[in-house]
Each structure stands twice: as structure tokens, then as C-alpha cells.
Scaffold this motif. Structure first.
Motif, PDB file in Angstrom:
ATOM      1  N   ASN A 112       5.537   0.362  -4.981  1.00 45.23           N
ATOM      2  CA  ASN A 112       6.982   0.175  -5.154  1.00 45.23           C
ATOM      3  C   ASN A 112       7.832   0.755  -4.023  1.00 45.23           C
ATOM      4  OD1 ASN A 112       7.127  -0.991  -8.028  1.00 45.23           O
ATOM      5  ND2 ASN A 112       5.852   0.813  -8.320  1.00 45.23           N
ATOM      6  N   TRP A 113       7.278   1.657  -3.230  1.00 44.63           N
ATOM      7  CA  TRP A 113       8.108   2.325  -2.221  1.00 44.63           C
ATOM      8  C   TRP A 113       8.390   1.431  -1.018  1.00 44.63           C
ATOM      9  CZ3 TRP A 113      10.482   6.492  -3.808  1.00 44.63           C
ATOM     10  CH2 TRP A 113      11.192   7.265  -2.879  1.00 44.63           C
ATOM     11  N   GLY A 114       7.425   0.596  -0.644  1.00 48.39           N
ATOM     12  CA  GLY A 114       7.663  -0.399   0.401  1.00 48.39           C
ATOM     13  C   GLY A 114       7.507   0.079   1.830  1.00 48.39           C
ATOM     14  N   ARG A 115       6.969   1.267   2.040  1.00 46.83           N
ATOM     15  CA  ARG A 115       6.856   1.773   3.405  1.00 46.83           C
ATOM     16  C   ARG A 115       5.678   1.120   4.124  1.00 46.83           C
ATOM     17  NH1 ARG A 115       5.972   8.049   5.567  1.00 46.83           N
ATOM     18  NH2 ARG A 115       7.241   7.773   7.436  1.00 46.83           N
ATOM     19  N   PRO A 116       5.920   0.469   5.274  1.00 44.05           N
ATOM     20  CA  PRO A 116       4.809  -0.125   6.032  1.00 44.05           C
ATOM     21  C   PRO A 116       3.880   0.955   6.588  1.00 44.05           C
ATOM     22  CG  PRO A 116       6.930  -1.035   6.717  1.00 44.05           C
ATOM     23  CD  PRO A 116       7.224   0.168   5.883  1.00 44.05           C
ATOM     24  N   ARG A 117       2.633   0.589   6.761  1.00 43.08           N
ATOM     25  CA  ARG A 117       1.650   1.494   7.346  1.00 43.08           C
ATOM     26  C   ARG A 117       1.849   1.558   8.861  1.00 43.08           C
ATOM     27  NH1 ARG A 117      -2.719   2.408   3.757  1.00 43.08           N
ATOM     28  NH2 ARG A 117      -2.594   1.148   1.839  1.00 43.08           N
ATOM     29  N   GLY A 138      11.011  -1.052   2.150  1.00 41.29           N
ATOM     30  CA  GLY A 138      10.639  -1.622   3.436  1.00 41.29           C
ATOM     31  C   GLY A 138       9.955  -2.974   3.289  1.00 41.29           C
ATOM     32  N   ALA A 139       9.330  -3.413   4.377  1.00 44.65           N
ATOM     33  CA  ALA A 139       8.747  -4.750   4.421  1.00 44.65           C
ATOM     34  C   ALA A 139       7.453  -4.867   3.630  1.00 44.65           C
ATOM     35  CB  ALA A 139       8.490  -5.148   5.881  1.00 44.65           C
ATOM     36  N   CYS A 144       1.197   0.060  -0.318  1.00 48.25           N
ATOM     37  CA  CYS A 144       1.896   0.453   0.906  1.00 48.25           C
ATOM     38  C   CYS A 144       1.501   1.866   1.352  1.00 48.25           C
ATOM     39  CB  CYS A 144       3.393   0.344   0.677  1.00 48.25           C
ATOM     40  SG  CYS A 144       3.893  -1.314   0.111  1.00 48.25           S
ATOM     41  N   SER A 145       2.226   2.366   2.333  1.00 44.27           N
ATOM     42  CA  SER A 145       1.807   3.588   3.022  1.00 44.27           C
ATOM     43  C   SER A 145       2.150   4.867   2.266  1.00 44.27           C
ATOM     44  CB  SER A 145       2.446   3.629   4.414  1.00 44.27           C
ATOM     45  OG  SER A 145       1.880   4.640   5.205  1.00 44.27           O
TER      46      SER A 145
END
Length: 274
Positions: A112-117, A138-139, A144-145
Motif C-alpha cells: 500500500n505504501w507505493g515506494r519504488p525499489r 509512488g509508482a 513495494c520497497s
């Protein structure tokens, strides 16, 4: 002790959050140490030895929690049997494992956070914009990361480490924290997580472990006889529920069978008249 450690962990998390919020470039700097500009890759991501270590480390927490999980399942299947692991210990290990690496890390944050790696952001050959830890949406849409799942699993080993005798506990807990940092750090070298992903995985997971320890094992709160009695009640209630469900299904099938029998007999009588 557990409450003081929990408060200290939360305070450390707040300080960590402020540092990485004010200086988000720390994440990019740490990832750049393992990125090869010439090849446009993270070389460690293709290292067979590193991948082997990662795969072996992944299963260690599962092996550590398995006996307690088995004991709890056995208790629900055979409620009258005595638990061979203290109920408070079994619930502490299984509960913190499910709540920390399971629910908080994987269900709440990673999906759910959406942070790209790191290997997905523009600075390291990807197409996504770098996102600091504090900015969700994020994307990335799934797995996610933020935060590191394998790092969270590794930091969970603090739970069994806290069951060591008091004199040995600083060493076992210290070793578990080093283990978590090492496993999470390996993911940083692979370009799969930022440094803050690993550190926050440690804060959240260790915090969850300490919370469960305080609730179940802290002196003055631990009561194994009461816990086992409550587990007995839950197990018998589950058995009664399953029995009622099966009885209901059986009754429904019997009625269905009777209806089909009458319908079949009616068709036979009609066929005889014709």
C-alpha cells in the motif's frame, strides 16, 4: 524492561524518521555504493553466493516459529492435550510473527505504501521517480520497497532471542539485531531496498516483538494456566461450531436427498401411467 525497550525503540524510530525525512539523499547515496554506472546494474543481484545466502536466511525465521505454530494447531485439534511449549511463549512467537512480518510489513505497508525499489528509480536505470520514505503513493502498486519484507523476517529473530536466560539475553538479542541488519543489508546490495526500508523494518518488527513480550511475558502479566484454559475454551467452541456446521450440511443434504427421491418417484409414477 520490555516497556522501556519498546519506548526506546519508538523514540529511535522517530529520530530515524526525522533524519531520513530531512536528508532523503542518504538512501540514494547508500544504494549508489552498490550500483555499477558502467553496466547500469547492481552486480550483487546476480551473485550466486549472495543469492544462496539470501535463500538460506529466508527460511530461518520460519524454522524458528514452526514448533510453536505446530503446538498451537495441535491444541486446537486436540484440546485436552497439554501444551509442550508454554502457551505464553507459543502465542508470543506466533503472534509477533503474524503481526510483524505478516500483517504490518506485508499486508499494510508493502502493498500500500507505493515506494519504488532502488532498481526501479531513475537514478539507477529505472523509470520511476525516487520517493522518500514518508511519502506514500509512488509508482509501485504491489510488493513495494517500504519496508523490507525479508529484513522484517530477519529482525523477528529478536523474539526467540528474548527467550534466552537474562544473563545471555543481551548477546542473543544483539546477535539477532546483527542478523537482521545483515539480511536487510544484503537486499540493499541487490538494489531491492533502500537503507531506510531495512532500518524501519527493524524498528517496526522489533517494536511489535516488544509489545507482544510486554503483553504476554512481562513479570506480573504472564499467566500460562489462564492462557491454556482460554485456548481450551476457544478450541472446544471451534469444535462445536464445526460440528454444528457439519450437522447442518448433513441435514440439508438429507432434505435434498428426500426431495430428489420424491421427485424421482413422481416421475416414475407418471411414466407408468403413460
Amino acid at each position: 524492561m520490555a516497556r522501556r525497550l519498546l519506548l526506546a525503540t519508538l523514540a529511535f524510530g522517530l529520530i530515524l524518521g526525522l533524519i531520513f525525512a530531512i536528508f532523503p539523499e542518504i538512501d540514494l547515496w547508500a544504494a549508489s555504493l552498490f550500483y555499477d554506472q558502467q553496466t547500469g546494474r547492481f552486480p550483487m543481484a546476480r551473485d550466486e553466493a549472495g543469492e544462496t545466502v539470501r535463500n538460506l536466511a529466508y527460511w530461518v525465521p520460519y524454522l524458528l516459529v514452526a514448533p510453536s505454530l505446530f503446538v498451537l494447531i495441535r491444541k486446537f485439534v486436540f484440546p485436552r492435550t497439554k501444551m509442550v511449549i508454554a502457551p505464553s511463549v507459543a502465542l508470543f512467537l506466533v503472534g509477533s510473527f503474524i503481526a510483524g512480518p505478516g500483517v504490518l510489513t506485508n499486508l499494510v505497508l508493502k502493498d500500500n505504501w507505493g515506494r519504488p525499489r532502488p532498481n526501479q528509480v531513475e537514478q539507477f536505470g529505472g523509470k520511476s521517480e525516487f520517493e522518500p520514505w514518508w511519502r506514500p503513493g509512488g509508482a509501485c502498486h504491489r510488493n513495494c520497497s517500504f519496508v523490507s519484507g525479508e529484513g522484517s523476517l530477519a529482525f523477528w529473530t529478536v523474539a526467540p532471542a528474548m527467550l534466552a536466560p537474562p544473563a545471555a539475553r543481551p548477546f542473543t538479542v544483539g546477535a539477532a539485531v546483527v542478523y537482521g541488519i545483515s539480511v536487510g543489508g544484503l537486499r540493499v546490495t541487490f538494489g531491492r531496498h533502500f537503507l531506510s526500508d531495512v532500518l524501519f523494518a527493524g524498528v517496526f518488527t522489533v517494536g511489535m516483538v516488544l509489545l507482544f513480550y510486554y503483553l504476554l511475558l512481562a513479570p506480573g502479566r504472564r499467566n500460562d494456566a489462564k492462557l491454556e484454559a482460554q485456548l481450551d475454551k476457544m478450541a472446544f467452541a471451534l469444535h462445536r461450531g464445526i460440528a454444528a456446521l457439519l450437522a447442518g450440511i448433513g441435514t440439508g443434504l438429507a432434505r435434498l436427498g428426500a426431495g430428489l427421491r420424491h421427485a424421482g418417484q413422481a416421475l416414475l409414477r407418471r411414466a407408468d401411467r403413460d
